[in-house]
Design a protein around this motif. Sequence first.
Motif, PDB file in Angstrom:
ATOM      1  N   GLU A 126       0.834  -1.214   0.000  1.00  0.00           N
ATOM      2  CA  GLU A 126       0.000   0.000   0.000  1.00  0.00           C
ATOM      3  C   GLU A 126       0.859   1.251   0.000  1.00  0.00           C
ATOM      4  N   GLN A 148      -8.067 -12.435   3.211  1.00  0.00           N
ATOM      5  CA  GLN A 148      -9.430 -12.135   2.758  1.00  0.00           C
ATOM      6  C   GLN A 148     -10.405 -12.120   3.927  1.00  0.00           C
ATOM      7  N   VAL A 151      -9.918  -8.844   5.990  1.00  0.00           N
ATOM      8  CA  VAL A 151     -10.401  -7.647   5.301  1.00  0.00           C
ATOM      9  C   VAL A 151     -11.929  -7.600   5.292  1.00  0.00           C
ATOM     10  N   LEU A 152     -12.554  -8.771   5.193  1.00  0.00           N
ATOM     11  CA  LEU A 152     -14.021  -8.819   5.196  1.00  0.00           C
ATOM     12  C   LEU A 152     -14.611  -8.719   6.598  1.00  0.00           C
ATOM     13  N   LEU A 172      -9.219  -8.742  -4.050  1.00  0.00           N
ATOM     14  CA  LEU A 172      -9.363  -8.658  -2.603  1.00  0.00           C
ATOM     15  C   LEU A 172     -10.669  -7.922  -2.327  1.00  0.00           C
ATOM     16  N   LEU A 173     -11.639  -8.647  -1.818  1.00  0.00           N
ATOM     17  CA  LEU A 173     -12.949  -8.065  -1.550  1.00  0.00           C
ATOM     18  C   LEU A 173     -12.904  -7.262  -0.262  1.00  0.00           C
ATOM     19  N   LEU A 174     -13.570  -6.142  -0.268  1.00  0.00           N
ATOM     20  CA  LEU A 174     -13.625  -5.297   0.915  1.00  0.00           C
ATOM     21  C   LEU A 174     -14.981  -5.436   1.577  1.00  0.00           C
ATOM     22  N   SER A 175     -15.010  -5.252   2.863  1.00  0.00           N
ATOM     23  CA  SER A 175     -16.258  -5.359   3.610  1.00  0.00           C
ATOM     24  C   SER A 175     -17.195  -4.225   3.230  1.00  0.00           C
ATOM     25  N   GLN A 176     -18.466  -4.528   3.137  1.00  0.00           N
ATOM     26  CA  GLN A 176     -19.467  -3.508   2.851  1.00  0.00           C
ATOM     27  C   GLN A 176     -19.956  -2.816   4.121  1.00  0.00           C
ATOM     28  N   SER A 178     -19.638  -0.514   7.315  1.00  0.00           N
ATOM     29  CA  SER A 178     -18.790   0.596   7.731  1.00  0.00           C
ATOM     30  C   SER A 178     -18.344   0.375   9.173  1.00  0.00           C
TER      31      SER A 178
END
Length: 195
Positions: A126, A148, A151-152, A172-176, A178
């Motif tokens: 990053e 994964q 991050v989720l 890499l899926l990100l959490s929806q 907040s």
Amino acid sequence: MMAGLSNRGKAQVVRQTIPAMQTLGVCGDAGCWIWPSITQNAYQTAEIIAGLLSVGRSRIVPEYSFLDARGVGALDGLRVATAYQQVFEGDQLDANWKPPKGYDGTPNESAADVLTRMRQVMSVTETQYSGEDIVFIAPDSDTLSVLQAAVLGVDIRRHKELGFRAGEVRPLLLSQKSFDTKPMTLPCPRPPSCV
């Protein structure tokens, strides 16, 4: 000890990995950085990807420890399916569970230990390559599935549910959800007895 890619593995990269990367738009016009583990199979995968997607060799960044296969200690000499099952069962019990210590120096890591390594590689990438595509190539699924899950926001004891198949490509899926950054307050009816 990890061996090089078999003919079947090379075919998987060509027939499965490359088309999946193209579908996702990874390593397109803007290019990408390829971060393979230094294991022979991971590095060979990186070289095939770079060659077929016209990514310069200078964009292959060998990773010397963060992307290593998970250390399974004394389980290293067992049949893969047997070792995998024992690690799976241990991980479900506790994210800090470690396989039995080996006698030959083979590391024995918990899922939490793997997460520490993956946090480190994420921090480095990053910082150095913000906004660019980075392809991680790991010699086993645990490193990527632990990342994964974290991050989720999934309990890392369940990381195997997010396991990768050989040659699989996945963003890499990100959490929806907040994250609530407000400080938490707890009621205390009789201070200082609540402390």
